[in-house]
Design a protein around this motif. Structure first.
Motif, PDB file in Angstrom:
ATOM      1  N   THR A   7       2.063 -10.492 -11.208  1.00 13.54           N
ATOM      2  CA  THR A   7       0.838  -9.979 -10.626  1.00 13.54           C
ATOM      3  C   THR A   7       0.933 -10.297  -9.145  1.00 13.54           C
ATOM      4  OG1 THR A   7      -0.375 -10.410 -12.660  1.00 13.54           O
ATOM      5  CG2 THR A   7      -1.665 -10.114 -10.642  1.00 13.54           C
ATOM      6  N   LEU A   8       0.990  -9.255  -8.346  1.00 12.04           N
ATOM      7  CA  LEU A   8       1.211  -9.443  -6.920  1.00 12.04           C
ATOM      8  C   LEU A   8      -0.082  -9.772  -6.197  1.00 12.04           C
ATOM      9  CD1 LEU A   8       3.636  -6.457  -6.468  1.00 12.04           C
ATOM     10  CD2 LEU A   8       4.210  -8.862  -6.687  1.00 12.04           C
ATOM     11  N   PRO A   9       0.015 -10.601  -5.160  1.00 11.02           N
ATOM     12  CA  PRO A   9      -1.175 -10.935  -4.384  1.00 11.02           C
ATOM     13  C   PRO A   9      -1.845  -9.679  -3.812  1.00 11.02           C
ATOM     14  CG  PRO A   9       0.627 -12.399  -3.805  1.00 11.02           C
ATOM     15  CD  PRO A   9       1.195 -11.322  -4.695  1.00 11.02           C
ATOM     16  N   LEU A  10      -3.163  -9.749  -3.689  1.00  6.12           N
ATOM     17  CA  LEU A  10      -3.951  -8.627  -3.207  1.00  6.12           C
ATOM     18  C   LEU A  10      -3.472  -8.129  -1.844  1.00  6.12           C
ATOM     19  CD1 LEU A  10      -6.390  -6.768  -3.678  1.00  6.12           C
ATOM     20  CD2 LEU A  10      -7.802  -8.504  -2.533  1.00  6.12           C
ATOM     21  N   TYR A  12      -0.503  -7.980  -0.544  1.00  9.40           N
ATOM     22  CA  TYR A  12       0.668  -7.118  -0.698  1.00  9.40           C
ATOM     23  C   TYR A  12       0.262  -5.770  -1.301  1.00  9.40           C
ATOM     24  CZ  TYR A  12       3.775 -11.141   0.105  1.00  9.40           C
ATOM     25  OH  TYR A  12       4.435 -12.221   0.636  1.00  9.40           O
ATOM     26  N   ARG A  13      -0.547  -5.823  -2.353  1.00 11.28           N
ATOM     27  CA  ARG A  13      -0.938  -4.576  -3.014  1.00 11.28           C
ATOM     28  C   ARG A  13      -1.715  -3.662  -2.072  1.00 11.28           C
ATOM     29  NH1 ARG A  13      -4.332  -6.031  -7.442  1.00 11.28           N
ATOM     30  NH2 ARG A  13      -4.268  -8.183  -6.746  1.00 11.28           N
ATOM     31  N   VAL A  14      -2.655  -4.219  -1.325  1.00 14.28           N
ATOM     32  CA  VAL A  14      -3.452  -3.394  -0.412  1.00 14.28           C
ATOM     33  C   VAL A  14      -2.575  -2.836   0.708  1.00 14.28           C
ATOM     34  CG1 VAL A  14      -5.314  -3.456   1.311  1.00 14.28           C
ATOM     35  CG2 VAL A  14      -5.653  -4.514  -0.929  1.00 14.28           C
ATOM     36  N   PHE A  15      -1.726  -3.666   1.282  1.00 18.47           N
ATOM     37  CA  PHE A  15      -0.906  -3.191   2.395  1.00 18.47           C
ATOM     38  C   PHE A  15       0.112  -2.156   1.943  1.00 18.47           C
ATOM     39  CE2 PHE A  15       2.558  -3.216   5.454  1.00 18.47           C
ATOM     40  CZ  PHE A  15       1.853  -2.984   6.628  1.00 18.47           C
ATOM     41  N   PHE A  16       0.900  -2.479   0.908  1.00 21.71           N
ATOM     42  CA  PHE A  16       1.993  -1.601   0.497  1.00 21.71           C
ATOM     43  C   PHE A  16       1.544  -0.373  -0.305  1.00 21.71           C
ATOM     44  CE2 PHE A  16       4.586  -5.679   0.703  1.00 21.71           C
ATOM     45  CZ  PHE A  16       5.118  -5.377   1.938  1.00 21.71           C
ATOM     46  N   LEU A  17       0.427  -0.464  -0.997  1.00 24.50           N
ATOM     47  CA  LEU A  17      -0.005   0.644  -1.846  1.00 24.50           C
ATOM     48  C   LEU A  17      -1.089   1.515  -1.215  1.00 24.50           C
ATOM     49  CD1 LEU A  17      -0.153  -1.184  -5.310  1.00 24.50           C
ATOM     50  CD2 LEU A  17       1.733   0.159  -4.348  1.00 24.50           C
ATOM     51  N   VAL A  18      -1.744   1.014  -0.151  1.00 19.05           N
ATOM     52  CA  VAL A  18      -2.847   1.765   0.446  1.00 19.05           C
ATOM     53  C   VAL A  18      -2.674   1.930   1.956  1.00 19.05           C
ATOM     54  CG1 VAL A  18      -5.352   1.883   0.771  1.00 19.05           C
ATOM     55  CG2 VAL A  18      -4.429   0.947  -1.362  1.00 19.05           C
ATOM     56  N   ILE A  19      -2.697   0.828   2.682  1.00 20.86           N
ATOM     57  CA  ILE A  19      -2.721   0.894   4.149  1.00 20.86           C
ATOM     58  C   ILE A  19      -1.479   1.574   4.718  1.00 20.86           C
ATOM     59  CG2 ILE A  19      -2.724  -0.478   6.274  1.00 20.86           C
ATOM     60  CD1 ILE A  19      -4.507  -2.512   4.741  1.00 20.86           C
ATOM     61  N   LEU A 141       9.902 -10.484   0.401  1.00 22.55           N
ATOM     62  CA  LEU A 141      11.288 -10.719  -0.006  1.00 22.55           C
ATOM     63  C   LEU A 141      11.635 -12.205  -0.034  1.00 22.55           C
ATOM     64  CD1 LEU A 141      12.923  -7.756   1.940  1.00 22.55           C
ATOM     65  CD2 LEU A 141      12.673  -7.961  -0.556  1.00 22.55           C
ATOM     66  N   SER A 142      10.910 -12.992   0.746  1.00 20.41           N
ATOM     67  CA  SER A 142      11.111 -14.447   0.755  1.00 20.41           C
ATOM     68  C   SER A 142      10.363 -15.128  -0.382  1.00 20.41           C
ATOM     69  CB  SER A 142      10.647 -15.032   2.096  1.00 20.41           C
ATOM     70  OG  SER A 142      11.409 -14.486   3.144  1.00 20.41           O
ATOM     71  N   GLY A 143       9.565 -14.370  -1.104  1.00 21.82           N
ATOM     72  CA  GLY A 143       8.829 -14.929  -2.238  1.00 21.82           C
ATOM     73  C   GLY A 143       7.513 -15.582  -1.870  1.00 21.82           C
ATOM     74  N   ILE A 144       7.064 -15.399  -0.644  1.00 22.36           N
ATOM     75  CA  ILE A 144       5.808 -16.023  -0.210  1.00 22.36           C
ATOM     76  C   ILE A 144       4.645 -15.402  -0.976  1.00 22.36           C
ATOM     77  CG2 ILE A 144       4.234 -16.338   1.742  1.00 22.36           C
ATOM     78  CD1 ILE A 144       6.791 -16.448   3.524  1.00 22.36           C
ATOM     79  N   GLY A 145       3.903 -16.256  -1.658  1.00 20.84           N
ATOM     80  CA  GLY A 145       2.753 -15.820  -2.426  1.00 20.84           C
ATOM     81  C   GLY A 145       3.073 -15.273  -3.801  1.00 20.84           C
ATOM     82  N   ILE A 146       4.345 -15.266  -4.156  1.00 21.62           N
ATOM     83  CA  ILE A 146       4.739 -14.709  -5.448  1.00 21.62           C
ATOM     84  C   ILE A 146       5.064 -15.810  -6.458  1.00 21.62           C
ATOM     85  CG2 ILE A 146       6.368 -13.121  -6.581  1.00 21.62           C
ATOM     86  CD1 ILE A 146       6.535 -11.595  -4.031  1.00 21.62           C
TER      87      ILE A 146
END
Length: 157
Positions: A7-10, A12-19, A141-146
C-alpha cells in the motif's frame, strides 16, 4: 515468485497517479494545440514570428504524443497494479527521462536551472517541476516511505 505488493503512501499515489499525469496532459495540450505559445515560452528569441514551419509543427505534435504516453503510463499502468517491481521499473525509466528533459534545456545556459526570477510558465514545468518529479522518483526507488521492502518472517505452526 509472487509480485511484491504494497500500500503506497498517499503522497506517491497523488503525485504519480494524479498531479504528474495532469501536468503532462497540459504539456501535450500546449505542444499540439497552442504551438505558437509553446515555442515562445520555450525560447522567445528563436520562436518563429510568422507561421510555424510544417516540420516544427509535426515535431511539436509528436512531442505532445510523448507527453500523452507519459500521462497514460502513470495514470493507467501504475493505477492497474500494486506490484512494486512494475512501479519501480516504470519510475526508473521516467527518472532517466527526467535527466534527459533537464539536459534538453541546457542550451538556454546554466542559469535556467537556478534563476527562478527569470522563469516563465514553461520554465516552471521544465525545471522545478522536473526536479520535484525526479526527487519523488528517487525517494520511491530508495524505498522512502515504503517500509524498506522487508517481508516479515513466516510463522510456523
Amino acid at each position: 515468485m509472487a509480485p511484491r505488493r504494497a500500500t503506497l503512501p498517499l503522497a506517491y499515489r497523488v503525485f504519480f497517479l494524479v498531479i504528474e499525469p495532469i501536468s503532462a496532459l497540459v504539456g501535450a495540450y500546449y505542444a499540439h494545440f497552442r504551438q505558437d505559445d509553446y515555442l515562445r515560452l520555450t525560447d522567445d528569441s528563436s520562436a518563429p514570428s510568422s507561421a510555424i514551419p510544417l516540420g516544427t509543427s509535426i515535431v511539436l505534435s509528436q512531442l505532445a504524443n510523448l507527453y500523452l504516453l507519459f500521462a497514460l503510463n502513470e495514470a493507467l499502468v501504475l493505477r492497474c497494479t500494486a506490484d512494486l517491481t512494475v512501479w519501480k521499473a516504470l519510475l526508473l525509466v521516467l527518472l532517466i527521462a527526467d535527466f534527459g528533459h533537464l539536459l534538453s534545456v541546457s542550451a538556454r545556459g546554466a542559469s535556467v536551472y537556478w534563476d527562478f526570477t527569470r522563469w516563465n510558465a514553461i520554465d516552471w514545468g521544465n525545471v522545478p517541476f522536473v526536479y520535484l518529479g525526479a526527487s519523488m522518483r528517487i525517494a520511491f526507488l530508495s524505498g522512502i516511505g515504503i517500509g524498506g521492502g522487508k517481508t516479515p518472517p513466516r510463522k510456523t505452526a
